[in-house]
Structures are given as structure tokens and as C-alpha cells.
Design an enzyme around this catalytic site. Structure first.
Site, short mmCIF file in Angstrom:
data_model
loop_
_atom_site.label_atom_id
_atom_site.label_comp_id
_atom_site.label_asym_id
_atom_site.label_seq_id
_atom_site.Cartn_x
_atom_site.Cartn_y
_atom_site.Cartn_z
N LYS A 172 2.39 6.10 -2.59
CA LYS A 172 3.47 7.01 -2.96
C LYS A 172 3.49 7.23 -4.47
O LYS A 172 3.81 8.33 -4.95
CB LYS A 172 4.83 6.48 -2.48
CG LYS A 172 5.04 6.60 -0.99
CD LYS A 172 5.05 8.05 -0.50
CE LYS A 172 6.36 8.75 -0.79
NZ LYS A 172 6.41 10.11 -0.19
N LEU A 175 0.83 -1.20 0.00
CA LEU A 175 0.00 0.00 0.00
C LEU A 175 0.86 1.25 0.00
O LEU A 175 0.50 2.27 -0.59
CB LEU A 175 -0.93 0.00 1.22
CG LEU A 175 -2.04 -1.05 1.21
CD1 LEU A 175 -2.78 -1.05 2.54
CD2 LEU A 175 -3.01 -0.79 0.07
N TYR A 176 2.01 1.18 0.65
CA TYR A 176 2.95 2.31 0.62
C TYR A 176 3.38 2.59 -0.81
O TYR A 176 3.35 3.73 -1.27
CB TYR A 176 4.17 2.02 1.50
CG TYR A 176 5.23 3.10 1.43
CD1 TYR A 176 5.05 4.31 2.11
CD2 TYR A 176 6.40 2.92 0.69
CE1 TYR A 176 6.01 5.31 2.04
CE2 TYR A 176 7.36 3.91 0.63
CZ TYR A 176 7.16 5.10 1.30
OH TYR A 176 8.11 6.08 1.22
N ASP A 177 3.78 1.55 -1.51
CA ASP A 177 4.20 1.65 -2.90
C ASP A 177 3.09 2.29 -3.76
O ASP A 177 3.33 3.24 -4.51
CB ASP A 177 4.51 0.23 -3.39
CG ASP A 177 5.18 0.16 -4.75
OD1 ASP A 177 5.61 1.20 -5.26
OD2 ASP A 177 5.27 -0.96 -5.29
#
Length: 197
Positions: free
Chosen positions: A156, A151-153
Site C-alpha cells: 500500500k 506485505l500489505y503495509d
């Protein structure tokens, strides 16, 4: 609180910083204060606010949802460093991370533009490039993706495009894309590995 530029003029920069209690943002705040700039930093917690005040910052208490043009008014530069950096989290966190990393980025960049900041720096990540598959890539290689590893990927990546859209529309936005970041007091897994090596 002024310094001499290469043009022989004395200037002082007033900078607004998000993420000033984080690893990258904290280093940035110390560098800005150390060279004599005025720093206005956003702080989510009382403890964070205290740490920033000890460094000499003016503090705005709140989170990314509370940033408005009037929060940034009078600042020459804005550094948007804050992000939720969580990996291995369940999909139910998606809305929370999207609100912070994407909507929060849009809010800060838009508020900075309306407030008249002369330079807006968005801190992205090389994670937005995805798997290079053995190729050497640069910042122009960011493109549409569906192969997100976390989810970070994903968030961002979306925030990176939000910044790029605003820059293309004429906002004074530039994007930094850090790769592996390390140094003193690095509490990440990399920092622990380097310390033990």
C-alpha cells in the site's frame, strides 16, 4: 439519473469503481447509485457481478490485470478501492500482493488518465504513514520507509507513491487515506469486536 448541483446545473456522473464488492467499495457503490449516478463496477467473480447488478451497476467482469483505457472509456470519475488486504501472510505471497496492490493500482490509474477521466480517486490507507511514534501526523508526512509491518503495509505504501507520482505529473489523481473503518456488515476483526462489545 441526474441531480441538481450547487451551480443550478443538472449533471449525472458516470463512475468506474474497483473493489465494489468490498466493505469500503460496496458502501461507495451504494452511495453513488443512491444519489443517481451511473456506476460501472469491476467484478472478479460471478457472485460479485450479480451483487453489483442487483444494486443497479453495469458490470465489467475481470480483475485489475484486465483493466484497460477502453474499460473506463466514458466514465467521468474513477474510484480505485480494490486491494488485497492480507496480514500475517508468508513472504512467498509478496509477488502476488505486489501485482495486485502496486501494479494493479498503476494499471488502473494509467488507464483512467488515458481514458480521460476528470477525477481519479485512489484509496490508500493511514498504514502508509508507519508508526507515528507519538506524533500527530497528516497526509504530508508520508515518506520513504523500510520499517514495514506486513506485505500489505509495504504494497500500500508503494501504491500510495505511485498515485502521488501521477498526481505530480498532472494526472487528476487525489488520494484518500482512511484510518479505522467500521460500520454495518463489517466482517473484519474490528467489526467482530465492536459487535461483541
Amino acid at each position: 439519473r441526474a441531480r441538481l448541483t450547487s451551480h443550478g446545473t443538472v449533471t449525472a456522473v458516470r463512475a468506474f469503481v474497483t473493489g465494489g464488492t468490498g466493505f469500503i467499495g460496496g458502501t461507495l457503490v451504494r452511495a453513488l447509485c443512491g444519489r443517481g449516478d451511473e456506476v460501472v463496477a469491476l467484478a472478479r467473480s460471478t457472485q460479485g457481478a450479480g451483487e453489483l447488478r442487483e444494486l443497479g451497476c453495469a458490470v465489467v467482469e475481470g480483475d485489475l490485470a484486465s483493466v484497460r483505457p477502453e474499460t473506463i472509456a466514458g466514465c467521468d470519475a474513477v474510484f480505485h478501492v480494490a486491494a488485497l488486504n492480507r496480514t500475517g501472510v508468508p513472504l512467498r505471497w509478496r509477488e502476488w500482493m505486489w501485482e495486485s496492490n502496486v501494479v494493479g493500482t498503476e494499471r488502473v490509474l494509467d488507464a483512467a488518465a488515458v481514458a480521460g477521466a476528470r477525477r481519479i480517486v485512489h484509496v490508500s490507507s493511514v498504514a502508509v504513514l508507519g508508526d507515528p511514534c507519538g506524533r500527530v501526523l497528516d497526509e504530508t508526512a508520508v515518506g520513504p520507509r523500510t520499517d514495514f509491518l506486513s506485505l500489505y503495509d509495504e504494497t500500500k505504501h508503494a501504491a500510495h507513491f505511485a498515485a502521488a507520482e501521477r498526481a505530480a505529473a498532472g494526472a487528476p489523481v487525489v488520494t484518500a487515506m482512511p484510518a479505522v473503518v467500521y460500520g454495518p456488515d463489517n466482517g473484519t476483526q474490528l467489526g467482530v469486536l465492536l459487535w461483541k462489545a
